[in-house]
Design a protein around this motif. Sequence first.
Motif, PDB file in Angstrom:
ATOM      1  N   LYS A 132       0.924  -1.132  -0.045  1.00  0.00           N
ATOM      2  CA  LYS A 132       0.051  -0.062   0.032  1.00  0.00           C
ATOM      3  C   LYS A 132       0.749   1.369   0.096  1.00  0.00           C
ATOM      4  CE  LYS A 132      -3.593  -2.262   2.816  1.00  0.00           C
ATOM      5  NZ  LYS A 132      -4.237  -2.211   4.004  1.00  0.00           N
ATOM      6  N   PRO A 133       0.510   2.326  -0.602  1.00  0.00           N
ATOM      7  CA  PRO A 133       1.328   3.543  -0.558  1.00  0.00           C
ATOM      8  C   PRO A 133       1.714   4.055   0.706  1.00  0.00           C
ATOM      9  CG  PRO A 133      -0.587   3.681  -2.298  1.00  0.00           C
ATOM     10  CD  PRO A 133      -0.865   2.269  -1.490  1.00  0.00           C
ATOM     11  N   SER A 134       0.743   3.899   1.610  1.00  0.00           N
ATOM     12  CA  SER A 134       0.956   4.396   3.209  1.00  0.00           C
ATOM     13  C   SER A 134       2.201   3.537   3.789  1.00  0.00           C
ATOM     14  CB  SER A 134      -0.195   4.439   3.771  1.00  0.00           C
ATOM     15  OG  SER A 134      -0.898   3.064   3.901  1.00  0.00           O
ATOM     16  N   ASN A 135       2.407   2.184   3.335  1.00  0.00           N
ATOM     17  CA  ASN A 135       3.217   1.204   4.093  1.00  0.00           C
ATOM     18  C   ASN A 135       4.345   0.968   2.857  1.00  0.00           C
ATOM     19  OD1 ASN A 135       3.899  -0.328   6.137  1.00  0.00           O
ATOM     20  ND2 ASN A 135       2.711  -2.104   5.252  1.00  0.00           N
ATOM     21  N   ARG A 136       4.554   1.555   1.759  1.00  0.00           N
ATOM     22  CA  ARG A 136       5.658   1.380   1.037  1.00  0.00           C
ATOM     23  C   ARG A 136       7.028   1.723   1.547  1.00  0.00           C
ATOM     24  NH1 ARG A 136       3.870   3.516  -4.260  1.00  0.00           N
ATOM     25  NH2 ARG A 136       2.536   1.836  -3.935  1.00  0.00           N
ATOM     26  N   ALA A 137       7.038   2.675   2.335  1.00  0.00           N
ATOM     27  CA  ALA A 137       8.422   3.043   2.700  1.00  0.00           C
ATOM     28  C   ALA A 137       8.943   2.037   3.725  1.00  0.00           C
ATOM     29  CB  ALA A 137       8.346   4.427   3.144  1.00  0.00           C
ATOM     30  N   ARG A 138       8.102   1.630   4.512  1.00  0.00           N
ATOM     31  CA  ARG A 138       8.436   0.679   5.637  1.00  0.00           C
ATOM     32  C   ARG A 138       8.971  -0.800   4.946  1.00  0.00           C
ATOM     33  NH1 ARG A 138       4.425   0.185  10.000  1.00  0.00           N
ATOM     34  NH2 ARG A 138       5.363   2.093  10.456  1.00  0.00           N
ATOM     35  N   VAL A 139       7.917  -1.049   4.082  1.00  0.00           N
ATOM     36  CA  VAL A 139       8.183  -2.518   3.500  1.00  0.00           C
ATOM     37  C   VAL A 139       9.615  -2.323   2.749  1.00  0.00           C
ATOM     38  CG1 VAL A 139       7.566  -4.064   1.384  1.00  0.00           C
ATOM     39  CG2 VAL A 139       5.973  -3.057   2.990  1.00  0.00           C
ATOM     40  N   LEU A 140       9.952  -1.251   1.878  1.00  0.00           N
ATOM     41  CA  LEU A 140      11.309  -1.202   1.059  1.00  0.00           C
ATOM     42  C   LEU A 140      12.365  -0.939   2.082  1.00  0.00           C
ATOM     43  CD1 LEU A 140       9.899   1.060  -1.855  1.00  0.00           C
ATOM     44  CD2 LEU A 140      10.626  -1.434  -1.811  1.00  0.00           C
ATOM     45  N   GLY A 141      12.121  -0.061   3.248  1.00  0.00           N
ATOM     46  CA  GLY A 141      13.112  -0.317   4.197  1.00  0.00           C
ATOM     47  C   GLY A 141      13.425  -1.486   4.920  1.00  0.00           C
ATOM     48  N   VAL A 142      12.485  -2.230   5.143  1.00  0.00           N
ATOM     49  CA  VAL A 142      12.880  -3.696   5.817  1.00  0.00           C
ATOM     50  C   VAL A 142      13.560  -4.283   4.687  1.00  0.00           C
ATOM     51  CG1 VAL A 142      11.972  -5.708   6.654  1.00  0.00           C
ATOM     52  CG2 VAL A 142      10.864  -3.753   7.283  1.00  0.00           C
ATOM     53  N   ASN A 143      13.214  -4.273   3.293  1.00  0.00           N
ATOM     54  CA  ASN A 143      13.848  -5.276   2.408  1.00  0.00           C
ATOM     55  C   ASN A 143      15.244  -4.803   2.407  1.00  0.00           C
ATOM     56  OD1 ASN A 143      14.246  -6.769   0.227  1.00  0.00           O
ATOM     57  ND2 ASN A 143      14.407  -4.906  -0.955  1.00  0.00           N
ATOM     58  N   GLN A 144      15.707  -3.544   2.335  1.00  0.00           N
ATOM     59  CA  GLN A 144      17.083  -2.778   2.385  1.00  0.00           C
ATOM     60  C   GLN A 144      17.709  -3.165   3.624  1.00  0.00           C
ATOM     61  OE1 GLN A 144      18.020  -1.859  -0.478  1.00  0.00           O
ATOM     62  NE2 GLN A 144      19.980  -1.429  -0.018  1.00  0.00           N
ATOM     63  N   ALA A 145      17.276  -3.197   4.907  1.00  0.00           N
ATOM     64  CA  ALA A 145      17.960  -3.398   5.985  1.00  0.00           C
ATOM     65  C   ALA A 145      18.406  -4.925   6.015  1.00  0.00           C
ATOM     66  CB  ALA A 145      16.841  -3.217   7.161  1.00  0.00           C
ATOM     67  N   ALA A 146      17.160  -5.937   5.566  1.00  0.00           N
ATOM     68  CA  ALA A 146      18.000  -7.474   5.585  1.00  0.00           C
ATOM     69  C   ALA A 146      18.892  -7.505   4.328  1.00  0.00           C
ATOM     70  CB  ALA A 146      16.845  -8.061   4.568  1.00  0.00           C
ATOM     71  N   VAL A 147      18.854  -6.756   3.316  1.00  0.00           N
ATOM     72  CA  VAL A 147      20.194  -6.823   2.248  1.00  0.00           C
ATOM     73  C   VAL A 147      21.380  -6.205   2.927  1.00  0.00           C
ATOM     74  CG1 VAL A 147      20.996  -5.795   0.092  1.00  0.00           C
ATOM     75  CG2 VAL A 147      18.685  -6.621   0.445  1.00  0.00           C
ATOM     76  N   LEU A 148      21.566  -5.174   3.711  1.00  0.00           N
ATOM     77  CA  LEU A 148      22.509  -4.564   4.219  1.00  0.00           C
ATOM     78  C   LEU A 148      22.954  -5.263   5.424  1.00  0.00           C
ATOM     79  CD1 LEU A 148      21.650  -0.782   4.252  1.00  0.00           C
ATOM     80  CD2 LEU A 148      23.246  -1.906   2.718  1.00  0.00           C
ATOM     81  N   ALA A 149      22.157  -6.168   6.206  1.00  0.00           N
ATOM     82  CA  ALA A 149      22.726  -7.080   7.208  1.00  0.00           C
ATOM     83  C   ALA A 149      23.337  -8.288   6.629  1.00  0.00           C
ATOM     84  CB  ALA A 149      21.381  -7.307   7.982  1.00  0.00           C
ATOM     85  N   GLY A 150      22.871  -8.474   5.602  1.00  0.00           N
ATOM     86  CA  GLY A 150      23.370  -9.967   4.909  1.00  0.00           C
ATOM     87  C   GLY A 150      24.794  -9.422   4.312  1.00  0.00           C
ATOM     88  N   ALA A 151      25.035  -8.195   3.853  1.00  0.00           N
ATOM     89  CA  ALA A 151      26.265  -7.861   3.509  1.00  0.00           C
ATOM     90  C   ALA A 151      27.373  -7.476   4.635  1.00  0.00           C
ATOM     91  CB  ALA A 151      26.355  -6.377   2.721  1.00  0.00           C
ATOM     92  N   ALA A 152      26.579  -7.210   5.845  1.00  0.00           N
ATOM     93  CA  ALA A 152      27.529  -6.924   7.046  1.00  0.00           C
ATOM     94  C   ALA A 152      27.813  -8.303   7.547  1.00  0.00           C
ATOM     95  CB  ALA A 152      26.933  -6.141   7.878  1.00  0.00           C
ATOM     96  N   VAL A 153      26.851  -9.376   7.516  1.00  0.00           N
ATOM     97  CA  VAL A 153      27.271 -10.550   8.336  1.00  0.00           C
ATOM     98  C   VAL A 153      27.697 -11.673   7.490  1.00  0.00           C
ATOM     99  CG1 VAL A 153      26.038 -12.432   9.593  1.00  0.00           C
ATOM    100  CG2 VAL A 153      25.430  -9.958   9.918  1.00  0.00           C
ATOM    101  N   GLY A 154      27.711 -11.645   6.054  1.00  0.00           N
ATOM    102  CA  GLY A 154      28.089 -12.604   5.202  1.00  0.00           C
ATOM    103  C   GLY A 154      29.545 -12.805   5.147  1.00  0.00           C
TER     104      GLY A 154
END
Length: 98
Positions: free
Chosen positions: A57-79
Motif C-alpha cells: 500500500k502507498p502508506s506502507n511502501r516506505a516501511r516495506v522497502l526499508g525492511v527489505n533494504q535492512a535485510a540486504v545490508l545485514a546480509g552484506a555485513a554478516v556474510g
Amino acid sequence: YGRRPLVVVGPVITAFGMLGSAAAVGLPELFAWRFIAGAGSAVYMAGSQALLADISKPSNRARVLGVNQAAVLAGAAVGPIFGGVMAGVLELGVRSPF
C-alpha cells in the motif's frame, strides 16, 4: 511479461555464477564467475524491489522497502564474517562460502 522474468531468471543466474565460483581454479576465472553472480543478483534485486513497491500500500511502501533494504545490508555485513569463520575457523577451505 512484467517483472516475473527478473524475479525468476535472476536467482538462476546467481546460482550459476556461485557454482562456477566454487569450481574456479584461478583468480581470473573466479572474478569472471563472481561478475556473473553479481549480475544475476542485480537483476533479482531490481525486480524484487519493484515487486515490493507494487504489492504494498502507498502508506506502507516506505516501511516495506526499508525492511527489505535492512535485510540486504545485514546480509552484506554478516556474510563476510560467516564466510571467514567457515574458511578459517572451521577449516572448510576458501571455496566453502560459495
